[in-house]
Write an enzyme that holds these catalytic residues in place. Structure first.
Site, PDB file in Angstrom:
ATOM      1  N   SER A 110     -18.978  18.984 -10.407  1.00  0.00           N
ATOM      2  CA  SER A 110     -19.890  17.835 -10.534  1.00  0.00           C
ATOM      3  C   SER A 110     -20.231  17.433 -11.970  1.00  0.00           C
ATOM      4  CB  SER A 110     -21.183  18.099  -9.772  1.00  0.00           C
ATOM      5  OG  SER A 110     -20.974  17.952  -8.388  1.00  0.00           O
ATOM      6  N   LYS A 168     -19.592  13.871 -13.113  1.00  0.00           N
ATOM      7  CA  LYS A 168     -20.541  12.765 -13.000  1.00  0.00           C
ATOM      8  C   LYS A 168     -21.108  12.320 -14.344  1.00  0.00           C
ATOM      9  CE  LYS A 168     -21.375  14.223  -8.312  1.00  0.00           C
ATOM     10  NZ  LYS A 168     -21.994  15.234  -7.461  1.00  0.00           N
ATOM     11  N   SER A 189     -27.202  15.431  -7.838  1.00  0.00           N
ATOM     12  CA  SER A 189     -25.735  15.526  -7.769  1.00  0.00           C
ATOM     13  C   SER A 189     -25.185  14.905  -6.492  1.00  0.00           C
ATOM     14  CB  SER A 189     -25.290  16.987  -7.886  1.00  0.00           C
ATOM     15  OG  SER A 189     -23.952  17.061  -8.348  1.00  0.00           O
ATOM     16  N   LYS A 211     -26.099  18.667 -16.901  1.00  0.00           N
ATOM     17  CA  LYS A 211     -25.549  18.451 -15.554  1.00  0.00           C
ATOM     18  C   LYS A 211     -24.886  19.731 -15.063  1.00  0.00           C
ATOM     19  CE  LYS A 211     -24.569  16.215 -11.864  1.00  0.00           C
ATOM     20  NZ  LYS A 211     -24.658  17.532 -11.163  1.00  0.00           N
TER      21      LYS A 211
END
Length: 467
Positions: free
Chosen positions: A79, A82, A137, A252
């Protein structure tokens, strides 16, 4: 020595945007994070051992790589993908845009993946959708963003890969916008550091990824508010407070069974902003390694603004004779340039080279690159001064264009207009002068003809009288 004078010497002494002979600007030492063998410079600090398969620590301001463990090894990003999705979206949309969730987007939340449970046809603003993607997320948010910005998910993926290439990524291939398992979807810790650095330079991205909590108001499909929590445990109390870190300002998280734990973390202290990327880590190594690397970075390095550099005379001794035709008095370094150095380093050991600029701006004529211990440690754009350009309208100022061709004469349009007006005035004056001269000659001829005719007539009258 005054920095502007130094820049003038560099530009006048360098070959046209080529490396200066004798100055090592390669990053081979940085790639392996080994100590320097140079006897004239302070050795590059040796980094700590980490359990993550790949890890990179980078200075956000200068782009200097402080630590690199197998940074070019390809891994599944999960993820942290992203980060790129958010960057592309912010560059190609407005926060007030209405994002509508399609069936394909909503399908991304099936199977227990990260989600905020959106419904088909649900509408949210781009800003709300970005918060859903970055904090929780949410995979359906990433897909909905891709469809909104790119028109189709396929076109958005093309935009992601084009952006990666633009940022200098060499081992990256995105194949979806959310990082779900995909054999054609990979990147490296070094490429993700480049992407993460570029993203954090966008103030909106920095604000979103550094937000601990956010509330999405009721939508056309949900009558209740949706509460979001940032999953980054170094920033926010999420399940545990064990990994909270005072200097963390955003980041993140990522995880899949194939990618293992991946993590992007931003930290700020004493005017320095660092980004750390770890990939293919076993929990809790991604938290522990990140903290260890950031602490090491703050302890061993200092950020020096280009405007603070006082004496680089040792570097200018290597420049040789003048071969560059630009007028250095019309060039100055950008004030926002910075250099990242070991705390014990001497500024006199910093070397300089002049390179091409990739910018489309006519005011940016080149890039001043600083290196230390064989590593690139910072840059500063070389700018032409607009106020002085008008004084020297025809100086041979070298610039860069998209096709790579350098050098042209910058003409002062106002001066051209003035010269043309003067030339026109002279032409008109000459026209009327010649016209008057011709008129005077013709008048003289007519007068002469009249006088001659009169004398003949008078002579005839006299002769008749005599008769």
């Amino acid at each position: 020595m005054n920095i502007r004078k130094i820049i003038g010497i560099v530009v006048m002494g360098a070959a046209i945007f080529t490396n200066i002979p004798g100055v090592n600007t390669t990053a081979s030492a940085a790639e392996n994070n080994t100590e320097s063998t140079s006897a004239t410079t302070t050795a590059w600090p040796k980094g700590p051992k980490v359990g993550s398969k790949s890890a990179v620590l980078m200075d956000v301001d200068s782009g200097t790589v402080l630590y690199n463990k197998k940074g070019d090894t390809k891994h599944y990003p999960a993820s942290i993908t992203k980060v790129m999705t958010a960057l592309v979206a912010l560059e190609h949309s407005d926060l007030s845009d209405t994002v509508t969730f399609s069936q394909d987007a909503v399908a991304q939340s099936y199977g227990g993946t990260s989600s905020i449970s959106r419904d088909v046809g649900e509408k949210m603003t781009m800003e709300e959708t970005l918060y859903g993607m970055m904090l929780e997320s949410a995979n359906e948010c990433a897909w909905a963003i891709a469809e909104h910005v790119g028109g189709t998910e396929e076109n958005f993926i093309k935009m992601m890969n084009e952006k990666a290439k633009e940022l200098g990524c060499t081992h990256t291939h995105f194949h979806n916008p959310n990082g779900l398992p995909d054999d054609q979807h990979w990147t490296t810790a070094l490429d993700m550091a480049r992407i993460s650095r570029a993203a954090y330079q966008n103030p909106t991205f920095a604000k979103i990824c550094g937000t601990k909590h956010y509330i999405i108001p009721p939508t056309n499909k949900h009558k209740n508010e949706t509460y979001l929590n940032n999953h980054h445990c170094m920033l926010n109390f999420y399940h545990t407070s064990r990994y909270l870190y005072d200097y963390c300002v955003g980041g993140k998280t990522g995880y899949t069974t194939k990618a293992h734990s991946t993590l992007v973390t931003y930290a700020r202290k004493d005017g320095m902003t660092l980004v750390c990327v770890v990939m293919c880590a076993k929990s809790p190594d991604h938290w522990n390694d990140t903290r260890k690397l950031i602490d090491w970075g703050f302890k061993n390095f200092k950020n020096v603004k280009v405007s603070e550099l006082k004496d680089l005379s040792q570097a200018t001794d290597k420049l040789g004779s003048t071969t560059y035709g630009a007028d250095s008095t019309l060039i100055e370094p950008s004030e926002d340039g910075s250099v990242m150095l070991p705390k014990k380093a001497e500024l006199s050991d910093v070397d300089m080279t002049v390179e091409k600029s990739s910018s489309d701006s006519k005011n940016i004529v080149g890039l001043l690159v600083f290196s230390y211990d064989g590593r690139k440690v910072g840059t500063s754009q070389l700018l032409s001064t607009e106020t002085e350009d008008s004084v020297y309208p025809f100086h041979n100022l070298s610039t860069s264009t998209n096709d790579g061709k350098n050098g042209f004469l910058q003409l002062n349009i106002l001066l051209i207009v003035v010269i043309a007006a003067i030339a026109l005035a002279i032409a008109i004056g000459l026209f009327f002068l010649l016209k008057n001269i011709l008129w005077a000659v013709q008048k003289k001829r007519r007068d002469s003809y009249s006088d001659k005719k009169g004398r003949i007539k008078y002579k005839k009258i006299r002769n008749n009288q005599r008769k």
